[in-house]
Design a protein around this motif. Structure first.
Motif, mmCIF file in Angstrom:
data_model
loop_
_atom_site.group_PDB
_atom_site.id
_atom_site.type_symbol
_atom_site.label_atom_id
_atom_site.label_comp_id
_atom_site.label_asym_id
_atom_site.label_seq_id
_atom_site.Cartn_x
_atom_site.Cartn_y
_atom_site.Cartn_z
ATOM 1 N N TYR A 1 -2.052 -6.189 21.377
ATOM 2 C CA TYR A 1 -2.832 -5.255 21.535
ATOM 3 C C TYR A 1 -4.065 -5.343 22.367
ATOM 4 N N HIS A 2 -4.569 -6.565 22.228
ATOM 5 C CA HIS A 2 -5.812 -6.589 23.217
ATOM 6 C C HIS A 2 -5.275 -6.543 24.718
ATOM 7 N N CYS A 3 -4.308 -7.349 25.024
ATOM 8 C CA CYS A 3 -3.764 -7.259 26.414
ATOM 9 C C CYS A 3 -3.439 -5.814 26.867
ATOM 10 N N PHE A 4 -2.940 -5.268 26.066
ATOM 11 C CA PHE A 4 -2.607 -3.754 26.274
ATOM 12 C C PHE A 4 -3.892 -2.701 26.515
ATOM 13 N N ALA A 5 -4.799 -2.935 25.478
ATOM 14 C CA ALA A 5 -6.176 -2.190 25.614
ATOM 15 C C ALA A 5 -6.804 -2.392 26.712
ATOM 16 N N TRP A 6 -7.206 -3.737 26.786
ATOM 17 C CA TRP A 6 -8.126 -3.982 27.686
ATOM 18 C C TRP A 6 -7.592 -4.086 29.112
ATOM 19 N N GLY A 7 -6.332 -4.816 29.181
ATOM 20 C CA GLY A 7 -5.351 -5.063 30.493
ATOM 21 C C GLY A 7 -5.228 -3.679 30.966
ATOM 22 N N LEU A 8 -4.683 -2.635 30.220
ATOM 23 C CA LEU A 8 -4.375 -1.432 31.025
ATOM 24 C C LEU A 8 -5.621 -0.600 31.372
ATOM 25 N N ALA A 9 -6.512 -0.894 30.804
ATOM 26 C CA ALA A 9 -7.877 0.008 30.985
ATOM 27 C C ALA A 9 -8.369 -0.687 32.079
ATOM 28 N N ALA A 10 -8.255 -2.203 32.546
ATOM 29 C CA ALA A 10 -8.855 -2.677 33.559
ATOM 30 C C ALA A 10 -8.086 -2.303 34.809
ATOM 31 N N VAL A 11 -6.945 -2.292 34.681
ATOM 32 C CA VAL A 11 -6.051 -1.785 35.713
ATOM 33 C C VAL A 11 -6.417 -0.560 36.112
ATOM 34 N N LEU A 12 -6.428 0.485 35.252
ATOM 35 C CA LEU A 12 -6.442 1.916 35.583
ATOM 36 C C LEU A 12 -8.214 1.943 36.331
ATOM 37 N N ALA A 13 -8.999 1.381 35.742
ATOM 38 C CA ALA A 13 -10.338 1.287 36.364
ATOM 39 C C ALA A 13 -10.419 0.811 37.607
ATOM 40 N N VAL A 14 -9.317 -0.227 38.180
ATOM 41 C CA VAL A 14 -9.327 -0.521 39.366
ATOM 42 C C VAL A 14 -8.832 0.422 40.450
ATOM 43 N N LEU A 15 -7.923 1.268 40.065
ATOM 44 C CA LEU A 15 -7.192 2.087 40.727
ATOM 45 C C LEU A 15 -8.353 3.031 41.904
ATOM 46 N N PRO A 16 -9.252 3.656 41.206
ATOM 47 C CA PRO A 16 -9.958 4.435 42.040
ATOM 48 C C PRO A 16 -10.880 3.663 42.765
ATOM 49 N N ALA A 17 -11.112 2.408 42.544
ATOM 50 C CA ALA A 17 -11.980 1.641 43.622
ATOM 51 C C ALA A 17 -11.386 1.392 44.906
ATOM 52 N N LEU A 18 -9.921 1.479 44.819
ATOM 53 C CA LEU A 18 -9.074 1.114 45.841
ATOM 54 C C LEU A 18 -9.207 2.033 46.947
ATOM 55 N N THR A 19 -9.221 3.246 46.536
ATOM 56 C CA THR A 19 -9.445 4.379 47.541
ATOM 57 C C THR A 19 -11.087 4.851 47.649
ATOM 58 N N ASP A 20 -12.088 4.107 46.968
ATOM 59 C CA ASP A 20 -13.489 4.367 47.032
ATOM 60 C C ASP A 20 -13.921 5.629 46.335
ATOM 61 N N SER A 21 -13.032 5.981 45.292
ATOM 62 C CA SER A 21 -13.299 7.188 44.802
ATOM 63 C C SER A 21 -14.452 7.491 43.670
ATOM 64 N N TYR A 22 -15.177 6.184 43.568
ATOM 65 C CA TYR A 22 -16.006 6.357 42.326
ATOM 66 C C TYR A 22 -17.358 6.854 43.070
ATOM 67 N N GLY A 23 -18.043 7.715 42.314
ATOM 68 C CA GLY A 23 -19.222 8.359 42.772
ATOM 69 C C GLY A 23 -19.637 9.457 41.791
ATOM 70 N N PRO A 24 -20.490 10.283 42.348
ATOM 71 C CA PRO A 24 -21.100 11.129 41.337
ATOM 72 C C PRO A 24 -19.720 12.308 41.059
ATOM 73 N N ALA A 25 -20.072 12.482 39.543
ATOM 74 C CA ALA A 25 -19.117 13.551 38.977
ATOM 75 C C ALA A 25 -19.904 14.648 38.267
ATOM 76 N N GLY A 26 -20.663 15.211 38.912
ATOM 77 C CA GLY A 26 -21.292 16.312 38.030
ATOM 78 C C GLY A 26 -22.698 15.828 37.664
ATOM 79 N N SER A 27 -22.999 15.543 36.515
ATOM 80 C CA SER A 27 -24.274 14.806 35.985
ATOM 81 C C SER A 27 -24.280 13.484 35.602
#
Lengths: 685, 139
Positions: free
Chosen positions: A119-145
């Motif tokens: 479960y830990h691998c699933f929750a934290w691992g998948l979350a980490a992978v998904l969190a890295v994805l937008p960073a690859l295209t430098d898409s982190y930034g302001p989102a409204g408020s």
């Protein structure tokens, strides 16, 4: 931000921060309950615990408000929100899948234990992978408020791929699981002759919360996608607010679980059973009956005419399990209770019960009820019997770690926040030195008190385990006059601090409201309102019912502490440099004395805490280490704040001026020590 | 600002916890018991507690320079509780067994508590009179 002007954004940000703090408090309550009560450490609650950790962090990242786009803080927030946002959604699904497995499978406990790592691998691992994805295209930034994934077209894609898609997949899965599970339980209930209405609520809460929290946020983001030029203020506000509420709502759902209520009720009542001669309740017949109802909880349920029902509908099962519960529930005052591997037992009973359900159907009406109470009925609840077994754990003596925890909780009160002011009065060298001196002398005083109590025990005046109040100790050792002196000191300090509290509330509430230009209310009016509101609370006959509130207050205090630290660092690194400070101020040094003494006022607690220890002879070491770390904390905190702000008057120091008056002679929690048994039973075990 | 408001909520919840021991001690006193027959206990208790809160509120509203007032209470009551009382209890219980050095320590601590408390209290009182002169609505 298209159609949102600055004021709008600010409102949304404020809303978000407010609700996140509530969520934070909620999650922290769950986390604390988990760490405090061994009975609440079943496998299922472990999962809830990890969910709460995610939620607490999510809320913390929300506290950052809306950092400058492009700044490090903004990036930090984006990644944090994205990671913990995903992981908390994943944890809800994990909970759902365990529920499903528990109801539908007949395999044994070991399977669940083994799967936790997965479960830990699933929750934290998948979350980490998904969190890295937008960073690859430098898409982190302001989102409204706030800062999240930005509104560019790739960003919009990521928003859905990375967050909303998993969210809705998980949500559908959850709804499906809960639906099928509910249906099964209802059927089983019907077959056993029960009524449908009884199986309800708690099972549905978790997916419902997820749905409520994220529905509007999703609508908002879809709207953003369709018409990026016309963001709707209300959609933003509602979407973010509901999303920020998740932790809070989960905490409420958690509080509605009857095993949690049972644990709290039992903790609160166990205090009664012991502290009779200390607690005031005995004077009053009204509270007497109340207490009987509480401390015999399940046993009296049928007689008390729906007492359980009034607490919570799903406790109905208590009626039928009452017989068995009465048999196994240890009566108060009965001899030594055995400590068992509570959590393991509960877990196996839970699954065994479900195995019966699966294989044999129901043998009898009673069987059906008890099986269902044990099983899926109350999501992750333990049965009344196992709760009673778990009750044995309360009598358990505390180990070293638990004692440290209790000590820390008793000593770190609000007093620490007065440190900046104290430093202002004595200068940083003077104050640090003074603190050390007072720490040593306070330690001496506590050791004296302990030795005094020990010697009373050795001469046979007191029994080793007898709970004794400060006043009684004074009367027994010195005489009635001493008792009166202690009483007077206690009363005057307590009332004094109460006054300080309401004054502080008055000045700060009115100041904050004015600051936020929400309302202009006079300080004195707030004082009067707060005092009036407090009257019913003071009417309460038992402090124990306030214990959760006091716990929440402690959490808030720690939170305040962290925030002030945070601001201090920010201020120290501010471009205009630190303000003028003095190393030593003799003129106002005496004013420092009072404040410093308060900060070490935990003396009322030392005897009860020592008595609650499994190895009392190690207590002095614990006490010494606690005092040393507390002094270090106070010195660091005071010096840092003083160096950062000096005598400057700013919003923070406005707060501090208030904090000055906010001293406690002892941590709020430890004032429960007046009936020392409470502290003993709430002492972490 | 959020922190401040949260803090206030926290304090509001702690208020009764702080009040409780004080009320409890007062209600144990003989004055309180003599005042009305025990049959009226429930009413008496509610009224009494209401008055305690009311009194506290009035003091909160009409005491100038509250920081000083608190310091006074802290210096007198808290140092009594933390230093003087434990030392005296220790002395009373261990009386004959103490070496001279230990006894000296005990008295030194009592002296520290009394001296420090009194000195701090005295200065606070002076502060009060000065503040009272400035504020014009002294106690």
């Amino acid at each position: 931000m298209g159609g949102l002007d600055e004021a709008d954004i600010e409102t949304v940000t404020t809303l978000n921060v407010v609700l996140s703090s509530l969520s934070f408090v909620g999650s922290c309550t769950i986390i604390l309950s988990f760490s405090c009560f061994p009975e609440l450490r079943t496998f299922a609650f472990r999962l809830v615990f990890f969910l709460s950790i995610s939620e607490a962090f999510y809320a913390l990242f929300n506290f950052l408000g809306f950092p400058e786009p492009g700044s490090a803080a903004c990036r930090f927030q984006s990644i944090g929100l994205s990671f913990f946002g995903t992981s908390m959604v994943l944890w809800t699904s994990i909970i759902a899948s365990t529920l499903r497995a528990a109801v539908f499978s007949t395999k044994d406990v070991a399977r669940f234990k083994g799967s936790e790592r997965r479960y830990h691998c699933f929750a934290w691992g998948l979350a980490a992978v998904l969190a890295v994805l937008p960073a690859l295209t430098d898409s982190y930034g302001p989102a409204g408020s706030l800062c999240w994934i930005d509104a560019s077209s790739t960003g919009a894609l990521w928003r859905f791929v990375q967050f909303y898609m998993p969210l809705w997949i998980c949500m559908s899965y959850n709804v499906w699981v809960y639906w099928t599970t509910m249906r099964r339980i209802r059927r089983a209930l019907l077959r056993a002759g029960g009524s449908i209405s009884r199986a309800r609520m708690p099972l549905l809460l978790y997916p419902l919360i997820l749905l409520v929290c994220w529905l509007l946020a999703t609508v908002n983001r879809v709207q953003n996608l369709i018409a990026p030029e016309q963001p709707q203020f209300w959609l933003y506000a509602l979407g973010l607010s509901f999303a920020a509420c998740q932790g809070l709502l989960h905490a409420i759902a958690y509080g509605m679980t009857s095993s949690v209520q049972r644990v709290y009720r039992r903790i609160l009542c166990a205090g009664h059973a012991q502290g009779d001669d200390e607690s005031l309740e005995t004077t009053d017949s009204e509270s007497e009956s109340m207490r009987a109802g509480e401390s015999d909880g399940v046993m009296l349920a049928p007689l008390k005419g729906g007492y359980e029902e009034s607490m919570d509908g799903k406790d109905d099962g208590g009626d039928t399990t009452a017989v068995s519960a009465a048999a196994s529930r240890p009566r108060r005052g009965s001899g030594p209770r055995q400590l068992k591997d509570v959590s393991h037992q509960i877990r196996s009973m839970y699954l065994q019960g479900l195995g019966v359900l699966e294989l044999a159907g129901f043998q009898s009406h009673d069987d059906a009820y008890s099986t269902l109470t044990k099983g899926g009925w109350d999501t992750f609840d333990m049965s009344a019997e196992s709760a009673a077994e778990a009750g044995a754990a309360v009598k358990q003596k505390n180990g070293i770690t638990a004692t440290y925890f209790t000590m820390f909780k008793s000593f770190v009160g609000i007093g620490i926040l007065t440190m900046p002011h104290a430093y202002m009065q004595a200068g940083y060298i003077g104050a640090s030195f003074g603190l050390v001196v007072i720490a040593i002398i306070s330690y001496k005083g506590m050791v004296y008190l302990l030795d005094g109590q020990q010697s009373l025990v050795s001469t046979g005046v007191l029994k080793p385990d007898e709970l004794v109040s400060f006043t009684k100790l004074g009367v027994l050792s010195v005489g009635a006059t001493m008792g009166r002196v202690i009483d007077f000191a206690l009363v005057s300090s307590q009332i004094g601090f109460c006054i300080a509290y309401i004054l502080f509330i008055g000045s700060n509430v009115s100041h904050s409201l004015r600051e936020a230009s929400l309302a202009d209310i006079d300080e004195k009016l707030v004082v009067i309102i707060a005092a009036t509101a407090a009257v019913p609370l003071v009417w309460l006959n038992s402090l124990k019912r306030l214990a959760p509130a006091a716990l929440a207050a402690d959490v808030v205090i720690v939170f305040g502490l962290v925030t002030v630290f945070f601001y201090d660092f920010g201020e120290l690194s501010a471009p205009e440099g630190p303000p003028e400070v003095d190393p030593l101020r003799l003129g106002t040094l005496p004013l420092f004395f009072g404040v410093a003494v308060f900060s070490f006022e935990g003396i009322g607690m030392v005897v009860p805490i020592r008595q609650s220890m499994a190895e009392p002879e190690k207590f002095k070491g614990v006490l010494r280490n606690t005092i040393i770390s507390l002094t270090t904390l106070l010195v660091c905190f005071g010096t840092l704040s003083y160096l950062a702000y000096g005598d400057k008057t700013s919003d923070m120091s406005k707060m501090r001026d208030g904090v000055l008056a906010l001293d406690s002679p002892c941590s709020p929690f430890c004032r429960l020590s007046q009936s020392p048994s409470t502290c003993r039973t709430t002492a972490w075990s | 600002m959020m922190v401040q408001l949260l803090y206030c909520v926290g304090l509001f919840l702690t208020f009764p916890v702080m009040m409780f021991p004080a009320v409890q001690i007062l209600e144990r006193s003989s004055c309180y018991k003599r005042f009305l027959p025990a049959s009226l206990n429930a009413i008496k208790r509610h009224v009494f507690r209401f008055f305690v809160v009311a009194a506290a509120t009035l003091m909160a509203l009409y005491t100038p320079h509250f920081g000083l007032f608190i310091n006074l209470i802290g210096a007198v009551s808290c140092s009594t509780l933390a230093f003087v009382v434990p030392a005296l209890i220790y002395r009373a219980t261990m009386g004959k067994k103490l070496t001279r050095w230990k006894r000296a320590q005990v008295w030194a601590i009592v002296a520290f508590g009394v001296g420090g408390g009194a000195y701090s209290a005295a200065l606070t009182l002076i502060g009060f009179t000065e503040a009272g002169d400035e504020g014009g609505e002294g106690r």
